[in-house]
Each structure stands twice: as structure tokens, then as C-alpha cells.
Design an enzyme around this catalytic site. Structure first.
Site, PDB file in Angstrom:
ATOM      1  N   ASP A 182      -4.172  -9.713  15.129  1.00  0.00           N
ATOM      2  CA  ASP A 182      -4.697  -9.491  13.785  1.00  0.00           C
ATOM      3  C   ASP A 182      -6.061  -8.803  13.913  1.00  0.00           C
ATOM      4  OD1 ASP A 182      -4.954  -9.440  11.048  1.00  0.00           O
ATOM      5  OD2 ASP A 182      -4.507 -11.557  10.752  1.00  0.00           O
ATOM      6  N   GLU A 186      -7.214 -13.698   1.306  1.00  0.00           N
ATOM      7  CA  GLU A 186      -7.656 -14.401   2.523  1.00  0.00           C
ATOM      8  C   GLU A 186      -8.715 -15.457   2.207  1.00  0.00           C
ATOM      9  OE1 GLU A 186      -7.914 -12.062   6.141  1.00  0.00           O
ATOM     10  OE2 GLU A 186      -6.910 -10.395   5.178  1.00  0.00           O
TER      11      GLU A 186
HETATM   12  C1  BGC Z   1      -4.892  -9.990   7.730  1.00  0.00           C
HETATM   13  C2  BGC Z   1      -3.484  -9.526   8.018  1.00  0.00           C
HETATM   14  C3  BGC Z   1      -3.355  -8.050   7.715  1.00  0.00           C
HETATM   15  C4  BGC Z   1      -4.412  -7.289   8.487  1.00  0.00           C
HETATM   16  C5  BGC Z   1      -4.330  -5.785   8.278  1.00  0.00           C
HETATM   17  C6  BGC Z   1      -5.959  -9.096   8.310  1.00  0.00           C
HETATM   18  O1  BGC Z   1      -7.201  -9.404   7.801  1.00  0.00           O
HETATM   19  O2  BGC Z   1      -5.055 -11.304   8.229  1.00  0.00           O
HETATM   20  O3  BGC Z   1      -2.571 -10.260   7.242  1.00  0.00           O
HETATM   21  O4  BGC Z   1      -2.066  -7.620   8.027  1.00  0.00           O
HETATM   22  O5  BGC Z   1      -5.685  -7.731   8.057  1.00  0.00           O
HETATM   23  O6  BGC Z   1      -4.731  -5.418   7.011  1.00  0.00           O
END
Ligand code: BGC
Length: 640
Positions: A326, A523
Site C-alpha cells: 500500500d 480512510e
Molecule cells: C489506500 C489504498 C489505495 C491506495 C492507492 C491507500 O492510501 O489504503 O486502499 O488503493 O491508497 O490510492
């Protein structure tokens, strides 16, 4: 109008074809010139153009193609495949220079004015640069198309996963997968960072809405058809976030945020029972990629959990695709310095690194580590072979921009919006309906109140156009779509009803519809300790609207627009009907199809609805004698 649309669509298709043809021509010339370039020096076997590679590949199995290609690769070329920088900091020339294997759009990141032509141009440039390298390996371009192709203004935005978990309709998931894939192909990208198959166990988590359910069974049955549909259209799926991202609880010490990216303190038995089944289902459905989770399990970060990534995922579950880290997650590992963090992460089994800022440095780190033996050659080759295998299997060598025959004519086509409208109707859960206040009469006088009644941005939530999403302001919609109020207005217009929005005239109405909700968030920004209707992520205007609705003195139908259950235990007593509408996306007007009775409610709670925040965690398989406000699986119908 229809004719104009038709002409426009033909024009756009023609433009895309021209771009693709010129892209292929450029690839061809790029390959030829690249064969004499300096990067050939380090290669042991004689260099071949990409055309030769694909043609020598014909008749071979994919595994043979992979090992042939791998055998030709230099260390630089291999390490480049493992890098995933972000588009906004990556000129196409760097792809060529560093043999980059993948690019991503971080939340909301888009080229130019975010038009179809901007996207096709950018993807063409990147793919051309990749094709013009000595081995011509195409780019896999990742984006969060987590409820439709949501980064693009004008795309169809579906209900967030929590609503689809309430709909519990696997066939609908296939339709959503098809539309999402078609709109992605329209923009030339080929990898979706979805589905999120988190099993959220604590609703205070800001990512609860990305989860289909607190129950692994629902998560498994929703993700599988979606993955199959994406991949049948040539879009690579990515199940995330491995594993137990939804197992972190609020307030566990040592977390960076109140709950997001936290530490799941659970037994292996619970991890396997609750959080692993989604991955078994995803792998069975053919998911080619899996994203590691920011979170930890009993204090160990997932990105360095060799047991879970290598032994369990790749060994026991037989996952043959690749694991991507991630966003900058490597930098959170306990080793402290980047070099040791990267080594620990790759040796644990992560194959590709999502690295917007440090990828150049990390290329050097991996090369040194391979040369010094800290990362074995076998591990390096395994990572690269997995990436190449996915690229071959997904047909990227033939169609780097996706099979344009499958592309939608344009973003947000009516037939695709109809799929989203169906999803909205199916996602609604009727939780209370006293004295049959619902269905509403089509000619009724209705006072529509509340801050979420007329706002596409609020309906969509986070991961919409931008990472955090946003609200409609000053008459301008955050996304193209319809609001709930517009649904009411259309219905009233067609049937001789009256819609009142002025609180001073509320008393003239037969019934009040109160639409309250949450602000958009994504998030950790959405972590919320109280989950009531007034604080944290709740819309600040909820209070005033709730009071106005009461003051009108008419029966109240409340619709909650939210990414999770919020505590309504006191307020619900003054409401006659209560509908959980989750985050329905761009097709808000479809809600009124159900409220007026053209369709009945079919949605069922895929999360237990708590009476108080003190009851959390509260999950169907671990009730511990707690009595919720509404049990898991609850959902009324209007018709008896
Ligand atoms: C998130 C992921 C996401 C990635 C790319 C991260 O902050 O946890 O779910 O796919 O960013 O955008």
C-alpha cells in the site's frame, strides 16, 4: 439530441482508435530504436524487440513466456518492474529510463482536465514509453475504481460497498463489475485497486463503508462475481487489504490513527475464520493481485509478515498473482531505515512497491540488496515472474490500453446509470415503518428537509473525484448525477404532488422527509469515536434539520446517508419511518422509486446496528449477550 450523442460517440471512438493506432506505430519505431540503445550492454542474451518476444511466445504456455522473458532481463529491468510510482511525479521518459513496471493514480489524481482524451493520451504515452524499452513490457496502471470509475467526473458512481452488502445480489455485482471495467477501458487504465474485501468489525473505522459486511460470507459472495466481471473485461482486480484490516479496534494503543491502519489483536483462529475467507473466495474467483494492509496483526505490520504473505497466501491458499504494497506503507516498518524496511518487506513476499516519492532510492536499495544477497535472486525472480505472469495472463502485451471494443462509448451512459439505479434501490434498508407511512402517495405534499437531501457529493462519500470526496456547493454538483430532492421533484411533477423545501411552509405538508447524513471522508479521516448524529463525521446541519422536522408536526420519514450505522436510539422514537440509504452514489433519485412504492425494499443489514457506541464491537457472530437496535440481517418490506 440522440443523433448528436451518436455523432459524438462515433467521433470519440474514432479519436481513440487514431490514438491507439498511432500509439502502436510509435511502439514499433520505439522498439527498433531501442535495440541499439546502451541499456543492452548489461544483457547476457541477445536483445529482442517486444514484437519478437510476443511472436516467439506464440504457442508457448504463459509460464514459458514468463521464464523466457525473465531470462533476458537485466537487474535494472527486473527491479523496474517492481516499482509503482504515481503519475503526477512520473514523466513518461522515466518509464523508459528506469524500466518502470507500473504506475498509479493516487486518490483523485488525474491528467489534464480529467477528460477521456486526457486519460487516453496519458496512458498511451506511458505505454509507448514502456513499449520503447528494449523488452517492451507494458505498464500495469492502477487506480481506485472502488465504486465505479469514481476518479472521473461524469463516470457512473455506484453505492459504496456497504450498500452493496445490504443489496446482497451477486448478479448485480457482475453488472457493476462490467460497467466499472468498461468505463475504465474508456480511459485506457487496466488495473483496479478493488474490491476492498475488508470485514469491518468496528464501525468507528473510517473505512467501514468500503466493507461489504461484518460477515465474511457476505464479503466472499459479493467480491467473487465482481472480480470475475472485471477480469473478464481485461481489467486486473486487486483484493485488499491483506489481511484483517477490518480487525483493528478503536483505541488500541500504539496506533497512528484512532483506528485506521491499526493493530488487530486477535487469535489466528479468528483471523482465519473472519478475515481470510474473503481472500480464499477472491483467489478462487481468479483475482490476480492482492494489496497488503497498512495494519498490523498482534503488533506485526502486514507488510513484513512473511508467515501471512508467503506461507499462508502464496503457499497454503496457492495465490499465483502478485502482492503490491500500500501507499508508502513500507516506510512504517519497524526497521527504521528505508533500506532495511524494503528488504524486510520484499523478503516477506511483497512483489511490487507503491512508492510515489522514494522509488528511485528504492531501486538502488533493491539492487544493492540483491548484489549483497540480502534479497535472494530467487526472491527477486519470483516477484518479477509473478508480475510478468499477470501481464501476460491479462493480455496487456496485446492490449495495453484494454480491449477498446469493450469500452463504454462515454462515461456515464444512461444504460450504465440504470445499473447504478438498480443498485441504489436494492441497497436501501427499511428499518422502521410505523402506521405504513411508506410508501408515500404520489400526489402527496411532502416537506423535504435536511442537509443530505440535495447533494450528490454527500451521496457519493469519499473516493469520489478526489480521495476524500467533496460536497456540492453554490449550485454546482460534485459529480454528475441526481439528488434525492430531484427524485422527489420529478415524481411530484409527474403525479400532481407538491414538494416543499421552505421550513416556514413545512406545516402545509402531509409528511416530512428528513435526509440527514455524514460528510464525505476516506480512510483515517473518517475514524469517528462517537458515531452520533451531531459530532465527528456527522453533518453539522443535522441538528437543525432534525428540530425542523419535529416542529412541522407531521409524520417523519428519515433517510440516513452514511457510510455506517450511526447511533439513532433516541431520535428514532420521533420518526415514523427510518431508511438506511448508505452512500448511494450519483443516482440519488432512484431512492424515490422505492419510497413511492414503485419497488419494494429488499435490502438487509449486513452490519449489526448498535444501540450505543458502548456496544461496539458488536458483530453477528460475537454478540456476547448484547441487544442491538437492529440485528444483522434485519430489513422490512412495505408490502405485507
Ligand atoms: C489506500 C489504498 C489505495 C491506495 C492507492 C491507500 O492510501 O489504503 O486502499 O488503493 O491508497 O490510492
Amino acid at each position: 439530441m440522440e443523433l448528436l450523442k451518436g455523432i459524438r460517440s462515433i467521433f470519440i471512438k474514432a479519436l481513440v482508435c487514431i490514438m491507439i493506432i498511432s500509439s502502436l506505430a510509435a511502439c514499433q519505431s520505439g522498439n527498433n530504436s531501442k535495440q541499439t540503445s546502451t541499456s543492452v550492454n548489461a544483457v547476457t542474451s541477445s536483445p529482442k524487440s517486444s514484437t519478437e518476444i510476443t511472436s516467439t511466445g506464440s504457442g508457448q504456455t504463459i509460464d514459458q513466456k514468463v521464464s523466457d522473458l525473465l531470462a533476458k532481463m537485466t537487474l535494472d529491468e527486473k527491479v523496474g518492474q517492481m516499482m509503482q510510482p504515481t503519475r503526477d511525479r512520473l514523466p513518461a521518459s522515466d518509464i523508459k529510463k528506469y524500466f518502470i513496471g507500473s504506475v498509479l493514480s493516487g486518490g483523485g489524481s488525474h491528467p489534464g482536465n480529467n477528460t477521456k482524451e486526457d486519460w487516453i493520451q496519458m496512458c498511451t504515452d506511458y505505454q509507448n514509453a514502456a513499449k520503447s524499452t528494449r523488452l517492451g513490457i507494458p505498464i500495469i496502471y492502477g487506480i481506485d475504481a472502488v465504486h465505479g470509475h469514481n476518479t472521473i467526473y461524469g463516470a457512473v458512481v455506484f453505492p459504496q460497498n456497504i450498500g452493496l452488502g445490504a443489496a446482497q445480489d451477486p448478479e448485480l455485482m457482475t453488472e457493476i463489475g462490467n460497467v466499472t471495467a468498461q468505463e475504465m477501458i474508456t480511459s485506457g487504465v487496466n488495473w483496479d485497486f478493488g474490491p476492498c474485501i475488508a470485514v469491518a468489525r468496528d464501525e468507528r473505522w473510517g473505512r467501514t463503508y468500503e466493507s461489504y459486511s461484518e460477515s465474511p460470507d457476505i464479503v466472499s459472495s459479493m467480491c467473487a462475481p465482481f472480480i470475475k466481471a472485471l477480469q473478464a473485461n481485461g481489467i486486473t482486480a486487486c483484493a485488499k487489504h491483506y489481511v484483517a484490516d477490518g480487525g483493528a479496534m478503536f483505541g488500541v494503543a500504539g496506533n497512528k490513527y484512532p483506528i485506521d491502519q491499526g493493530n488487530a489483536v486477535i487469535s489466528e483462529d479468528e483471523l482465519r475464520k473472519i478475515h481470510l475467507p474473503g481472500y480464499e473466495a477472491a483467489i478462487k474467483a481468479g483475482a490476480k493481485t492482492i494489496m497488503a494492509s497498512f495494519s498490523s496483526w498482534n503488533g506485526v505490520k502486514m507488510h513484513e509478515n512473511k508467515y501471512l504473505i508467503t506461507d499462508v497466501l502464496k503457499g497454503e491458499l496457492g495465490f499465483k498473482g502478485f502482492v503490491v504494497s500500500d501507499y508508502e506503507a513500507v516506510h512504517q516498518l519497524k526497521e527504521g531505515n528505508l533500506s532495511n524496511q524494503v528488504i524486510a518487506c520484499i523478503n516477506s513476499g511483497v512483489d511490487m512497491l507503491m512508492e510515489p516519492n522514494h522509488w528511485k532510492e528504492i531501486i538502488g536499495i533493491i539492487k544493492d540488496a540483491v548484489n549483497s544477497g540480502k534479497i535472494s535472486k530467487a526472491r527477486l525472480d519470483d516477484a518479477v515472474a509473478r508480475i510478468l505472469k499477470v501481464k501476460f495472463e491479462m493480455g496487456l502485451f496485446e492490449n495495453p490500453l484494454g480491449d477498446q471494443k469493450l469500452a463504454a462509448g462515454d462515461f456515464g451512459e444512461e444504460k450504465n446509470r440504470e445499473v447504478a439505479q438498480k443498485a441504489v434501490r436494492e441497497s436501501l434498508v427499511l428499518l422502521k415503518n410505523q402506521k405504513n407511512v411508506l410508501p408515500l402517495k404520489k400526489n402527496a405534499k411532502i416537506f423535504v428537509a435536511g442537509p443530505a437531501a440535495n447533494n450528490v457529493g454527500i451521496q457519493c462519500g469519499g473516493w469520489t473525484k478526489t480521495w476524500q470526496g467533496g460536497m456540492d456547493k453554490n449550485g454546482s454538483k460534485w459529480m454528475e448525477g441526481t439528488t434525492i430532492l430531484e427524485g422527489f421533484q420529478n415524481m411530484a411533477k409527474e403525479n400532481g404532488g407538491t414538494i416543499i423545501t421552505d421550513p416556514n411552509k413545512a406545516k402545509d405538508a402531509d409528511v416530512t422527509v428528513l435526509v440527514i447524513g455524514e460528510k464525505p471522508y476516506a480512510e483515517y479521516e473518517g475514524d469517528d469515536s462517537k458515531l452520533d448524529l451531531y459530532n465527528g463525521m456527522a453533518l453539522p446541519e443535522n441538528k437543525k434539520a432534525i428540530d425542523e422536522a419535529k416542529a412541522a408536526g407531521k409524520p417523519i420519514v428519515t433517510i440516513l446517508i452514511s457510510g455506517r450505522p450511526r447511533i439513532v436510539t433516541n431520535e428514532i422514537n420521533s420518526w415514523d419511518a427510518f431508511v438506511a440509504a448508505w452512500l448511494p452514489g450519483t443516482e440519488g433519485a432512484a431512492i424515490t422509486d422505492v419510497l413511492y412504492g414503485d419497488y419494494d425494499f429488499t435490502g438487509k443489514l449486513s452490519f449489526t446496528w448498535p444501540k450505543s457506541v458502548g456496544q461496539l464491537p458488536i458483530n453477528v457472530d460475537a454478540m456476547n449477550g448484547k441487544d442491538p437496535l437492529f440485528p444483522f440481517g434485519f430489513g422490512l418490506k412495505m408490502k405485507k
